[in-house]
Design a protein around this motif. Sequence first.
Motif, PDB file in Angstrom:
ATOM      1  N   UNK A  86     -18.924  -1.497  20.630  1.00 56.27           N
ATOM      2  CA  UNK A  86     -18.819  -2.632  21.543  1.00 56.27           C
ATOM      3  C   UNK A  86     -18.289  -3.897  20.864  1.00 56.27           C
ATOM      4  N   UNK A  87     -17.855  -3.789  19.633  1.00 56.10           N
ATOM      5  CA  UNK A  87     -17.449  -4.999  18.898  1.00 56.10           C
ATOM      6  C   UNK A  87     -16.215  -5.643  19.528  1.00 56.10           C
ATOM      7  N   UNK A  88     -15.273  -4.811  19.992  1.00 56.83           N
ATOM      8  CA  UNK A  88     -14.061  -5.312  20.632  1.00 56.83           C
ATOM      9  C   UNK A  88     -14.155  -5.096  22.140  1.00 56.83           C
ATOM     10  N   UNK A  89     -13.468  -5.914  22.927  1.00 55.93           N
ATOM     11  CA  UNK A  89     -13.618  -5.826  24.389  1.00 55.93           C
ATOM     12  C   UNK A  89     -13.026  -4.560  24.994  1.00 55.93           C
ATOM     13  N   UNK A  90     -12.043  -3.939  24.326  1.00 58.68           N
ATOM     14  CA  UNK A  90     -11.456  -2.720  24.870  1.00 58.68           C
ATOM     15  C   UNK A  90     -11.567  -1.596  23.845  1.00 58.68           C
ATOM     16  N   UNK A  91     -11.557  -0.374  24.355  1.00 60.53           N
ATOM     17  CA  UNK A  91     -11.699   0.803  23.497  1.00 60.53           C
ATOM     18  C   UNK A  91     -10.826   1.930  24.049  1.00 60.53           C
ATOM     19  N   UNK A  92     -10.261   2.742  23.137  1.00 54.21           N
ATOM     20  CA  UNK A  92      -9.351   3.801  23.558  1.00 54.21           C
ATOM     21  C   UNK A  92     -10.121   5.061  23.945  1.00 54.21           C
ATOM     22  N   UNK A  93      -9.678   5.681  25.017  1.00 54.91           N
ATOM     23  CA  UNK A  93     -10.227   6.959  25.474  1.00 54.91           C
ATOM     24  C   UNK A  93      -9.286   8.062  25.014  1.00 54.91           C
ATOM     25  N   UNK A  94      -9.799   9.018  24.254  1.00 58.64           N
ATOM     26  CA  UNK A  94      -8.999  10.143  23.753  1.00 58.64           C
ATOM     27  C   UNK A  94      -9.443  11.426  24.456  1.00 58.64           C
ATOM     28  N   UNK A 101     -16.296   2.597  28.976  1.00 55.95           N
ATOM     29  CA  UNK A 101     -15.584   3.683  28.294  1.00 55.95           C
ATOM     30  C   UNK A 101     -16.033   5.048  28.780  1.00 55.95           C
ATOM     31  N   UNK A 102     -17.342   5.274  28.850  1.00 53.86           N
ATOM     32  CA  UNK A 102     -17.847   6.593  29.242  1.00 53.86           C
ATOM     33  C   UNK A 102     -17.448   6.928  30.668  1.00 53.86           C
TER      34      UNK A 102
END
Length: 363
Positions: free
Chosen positions: A244-252, A311-312
């Motif tokens: 959660x450190x950055x506002x966006x996260x990549x979904x692989x 993200x989930x």
Amino acid sequence: MANNTTDTLPIPEVPVDINISLLTIAEALIIIVGMIFLGRVARRVIIRKSKETNLTWIINEDTAEIVARMFILGGIIWALYVLGIMNYEIWGTTIGNIAFAIGFFYFAYLIAKKSKDYMIASSGRKPDVIVKAKVFYYIFLTVMFFLALNFAGVSGQLSAVMAAIGITGIVLGFAAQTVVANFVSGVFMYFDKPLQIGDQVQIGELEGVVEDMRILSTRIRAWDGTLIRIPNEKLFNSNIVNFMHYPIRRVDVDIGIAYSSEADKAVEIIKRVLDEIPLVLAEPEPLVYVDNLSDSAVMIAIRAWAPSEKWFDVRTRIIRDVKKALNEAGIEIPFPQRVNWFANELRVRVEEPSPGEEGKTET
């Protein structure tokens, strides 16, 4: 000539000025009652002012209670002085000095505790503020403790006390190395700031949400709802993954299609599916491409960006919608398959029973 005198130890005379009479008792009672009355008046005034000012962190009900207690304790000490009890000497000082020192340290403790609690509550229990509040609390109490010793009249013995405390500290340091290591690691964690309360993290093999961060340990609520306490020393020396450190996260997501299916068509279908999911970000642009050729399928890689807190949800929806779209388009998602090759021709004999006789067929 024999000396018949007997040597005896001199008994020091302790000057005690205790003059208790009905008049002094009445005066002491008047002092106590008067100070109790003034304490209640001061308490009501402070509470009334707290409703008229914005400085509620100073002027509040807790401050009013502390002031009222100070009046009462001051009245008791004053009354005991009037009775002469406070002039009694003990341990090289007087009871009055000791009583004043105890009262001073008691009120210093109340002020330190209320200040710490206010700092934590007003910040929303932020980890950095919690550490600051606790460091202030312990430093303030340490300074007030030595001031109280000075007020008690034992400043002459202060060097001996400091030496004893130093030796005791060394002994306790060796006996409590783990506690000290956890405390120091907690301070370093405060300056490093790798975690915040509410962050989804992975620490070694442990995953969960940060529930609380303390001086000696950090508490993680695992995905199954269990509480995990991690000593700060172990936490500081571990690899910390903060989701959660950055506002966006990549979904692989990797999906395999059959070799007989058209890869380009599958890529276009998946791109359309991603465009229809609102939480998939347009920038950075999602990527869909043929990644590799596995044993049983052509692997297509999906790389899409989403808000970290969603993200989930985004990942599960991508998997569900992509599978549905590929099925509707007639693109097969195969299961693992194997083809066995034999070096020599394989001959199989099949026997079929017939009425009255057995038939044999060889191929």
